[in-house]
Design an enzyme around this catalytic site. Structure first.
Site, PDB file in Angstrom:
ATOM      1  N   ASP A  86      57.426  -7.540  51.801  1.00 48.56           N
ATOM      2  CA  ASP A  86      57.917  -7.294  52.788  1.00 48.56           C
ATOM      3  C   ASP A  86      57.751  -6.383  54.249  1.00 48.56           C
ATOM      4  O   ASP A  86      57.528  -5.548  54.048  1.00 48.56           O
ATOM      5  CB  ASP A  86      59.349  -7.577  52.818  1.00 48.56           C
ATOM      6  CG  ASP A  86      59.624  -8.741  52.036  1.00 48.56           C
ATOM      7  OD1 ASP A  86      59.516  -9.646  52.179  1.00 48.56           O
ATOM      8  OD2 ASP A  86      60.779  -9.021  50.606  1.00 48.56           O
TER       9      ASP A  86
ATOM     10  N   LYS B 187      59.615 -10.993  56.610  1.00 50.78           N
ATOM     11  CA  LYS B 187      60.810 -12.146  56.920  1.00 50.78           C
ATOM     12  C   LYS B 187      62.033 -11.463  58.007  1.00 50.78           C
ATOM     13  O   LYS B 187      62.581 -10.319  57.689  1.00 50.78           O
ATOM     14  CB  LYS B 187      62.391 -13.039  56.426  1.00 50.78           C
ATOM     15  CG  LYS B 187      61.210 -13.302  55.248  1.00 50.78           C
ATOM     16  CD  LYS B 187      61.537 -14.562  54.338  1.00 50.78           C
ATOM     17  CE  LYS B 187      62.441 -13.630  53.220  1.00 50.78           C
ATOM     18  NZ  LYS B 187      61.330 -12.871  52.078  1.00 50.78           N
TER      19      LYS B 187
ATOM     20  N   MET C 189      72.910  -5.940  55.189  1.00 50.51           N
ATOM     21  CA  MET C 189      72.543  -6.472  56.300  1.00 50.51           C
ATOM     22  C   MET C 189      73.561  -6.530  58.514  1.00 50.51           C
ATOM     23  O   MET C 189      73.299  -7.853  58.457  1.00 50.51           O
ATOM     24  CB  MET C 189      71.709  -7.725  56.233  1.00 50.51           C
ATOM     25  CG  MET C 189      70.327  -8.039  55.619  1.00 50.51           C
ATOM     26  SD  MET C 189      69.560  -8.984  54.345  1.00 50.51           S
ATOM     27  CE  MET C 189      70.932  -8.791  53.161  1.00 50.51           C
TER      28      MET C 189
END
Length: 494
Positions: free
Chosen positions: A266, A288, A403
């Site tokens: 990632d 991502k 997040m």
């Protein structure tokens, strides 16, 4: 031959321990080994199984300093020649490895296979003459285990020119050189082989060497997916890289990285962690990236499965813990549907890393008897509609928000309308445990503005809850002004 006393038998290592201790030793003490012990071990090894009871092994004890020196020169020449096939990091590592222990091993044995052995009346050798050599390998294995049981170490040197060894030791021409064995008291004890310990080649999964015959549509060495497609004995391992500090990698994660054939990583994985991947492994960035062009999850799933079906050991490397907001569920389901062997290695999640770095307890017997992790955005990047706001407003819980950059202001505003005290302590941590870690001390009512003004790069999480109140003030003595005005509490003095 001597035998252990009954009381010593209780202390004998199990067969499993002996097998695990059977490591190639290259670092020996110079202490001599009693000849009686060597004789006992050799006689025990002589009981090893052999095709047709042929006992084709021929063992030469090399004691002459001149002969030993010639063997060492043979090794050095062969080592230099072998180094030419490697390049880059692999060549550097090869040249750094200690591949023999000639300098200290007191016992040195050359093992040969007598291709002209008449014992056994050639039983089994008409169809498979190479089983004579296999029998010699059985003998060496028994000797190896016997040596470990006695506390000795054994090293099998194979970087030698067989013809030169045969000439040096002046043995019959029909004796095929099998290996040169070094025996002595080991300088150190390890469960893992030196080549594995130094990153040359770790052990691979058992499944890579085991197969079954008889599955419809498959061939030996292959499994089949749910669609009937034959797949090689590859596998996928989901690995948690932790929040960023490489020293927070688990030993199991490190072994997986050092045995991987392909690593899909990632964007949030800290770059120093990638340095631990085995040299030569495929490195595939499938990050991502929020609100930017990035890999789609179905594409990542397909790539993992395709690589595993090529027989590769695939590591799917994720920041933090793959089981905590890491889309592990989708990847686990994809592998199961495809019939690809899968394992999961958890990692230190960002909340744990941030809390440890700040020395902040996430739970507290008086203030926080629950701990909850929530995500601040859904599939579309919006604030999730199903957040339990009464749980967020609960004074007896510590909430960690993952997040939160884009939706933190909306999240805190709604939480306040549901009864969360605006003066509840809040900590925002960017790049937790990394060299560029940033910490922002505030309250629930002000944390969104504080974070928005700072606009930190990298992954961010926010922790809120009463358990943080006094710990925050105590650990931020150098920011006492900020703490006093934000939290309205005096630091505890000890």
């Amino acid at each position: 031959m001597t035998f252990r006393a009954p009381e010593d038998l209780e202390k004998s290592p199990s067969l499993e321990q002996l097998v695990r201790w059977r490591r190639d030793v290259r670092r020996f003490k110079r202490d001599p080994v009693p000849q009686a012990l060597i004789d006992r071990l050799l006689r025990l090894a002589d009981l090893a199984p052999s095709v047709g009871n042929s006992q084709p092994w021929r063992i030469v004890s090399v004691n002459s300093p001149e002969k030993r020196a010639a063997i060492v020169q043979n090794f050095e020449t062969a080592r230099q020649r072998s180094a030419e096939v490697y390049s880059g990091d692999q060549a550097d590592l090869y040249n750094r490895l200690k591949l023999a222990g000639f300098d200290a091993a007191p016992v040195q044995l050359a093992v040969f296979s007598d291709r002209g052995a008449m014992q056994g009346h050639s039983l089994g050798r008409q169809t498979m003459p190479e089983t004579l050599d296999h029998s010699c390998a059985c003998m060496v294995t028994v000797l190896w285990l016997a040596a470990r049981e006695a506390g000795l170490g054994l090293g099998w040197v194979s970087i030698l020119d067989p013809a030169a060894v045969t000439a040096t030791l002046d043995v019959p021409a029909n004796w095929k050189f099998v290996g040169y064995l070094l025996i002595g008291w080991p300088e150190e004890e390890h469960l893992d082989p030196e080549l594995e310990r130094h990153g040359w080649q770790p052990r691979t999964p058992f499944e890579a060497r085991y197969s079954e015959v008889g599955l419809q549509g498959a061939t030996p060495g292959q499994d089949t997916g749910s669609d009937g497609t034959a797949i090689q004995n590859g596998c996928v391992t989901l690995v948690g890289a932790g929040p960023g500090d490489p020293e927070l990698l688990t030993l199991k994660a490190l072994r997986a990285l050092q045995s991987a054939d392909a690593v899909l990583f990632d964007d949030l994985v800290a770059k120093p962690i990638l340095d631990y991947v085995r040299p030569g492994a495929q490195m595939i960035d499938v990050g991502k990236r929020g609100y930017r062009k990035s890999c789609k999850q179905p594409d990542i799933n397909a790539q993992m499965i395709a690589l595993a079906r090529q027989g590769l050991r695939v590591v799917r490397l994720k920041s933090g813990d793959p089981l905590v907001f890491g889309r592990a569920g989708e990847e686990i389901a994809a592998c199961k549907d495809a019939g690809v062997p899968l394992s999961v290695i958890p990692g230190v999640t960002s909340a744990q890393g941030a809390a440890a770095s700040l020395k902040v307890a996430l739970t507290n017997r008086d203030h926080a008897r629950r701990l909850q992790f929530i995500t601040a955005h859904d599939r579309r990047g919006h604030l999730p509609a199903d957040i339990d706001w009464s749980a967020v407003a609960d004074r007896a819980v510590t909430t960690v928000i993952y997040m939160p950059k884009r939706t933190l202001a909306e999240l805190t505003e709604i939480a306040l309308t549901h009864g969360l005290d605006p003066k509840t302590p809040a900590l925002a941590v960017a790049n937790a445990t990394r060299p560029d870690e940033q910490v922002f001390i505030s309250t629930v009512g002000a944390i969104a503005a504080t974070l928005g003004a700072a606009h930190p790069d990298g992954p961010v999480l926010v922790m809120i809850g009463e358990a943080l109140r006094y710990a925050t003030a105590r650990d931020a003595a150098d920011q006492a002004g900020v703490v006093l005005s934000a939290l309205d509490v005096l630091p505890e003095l000890t």
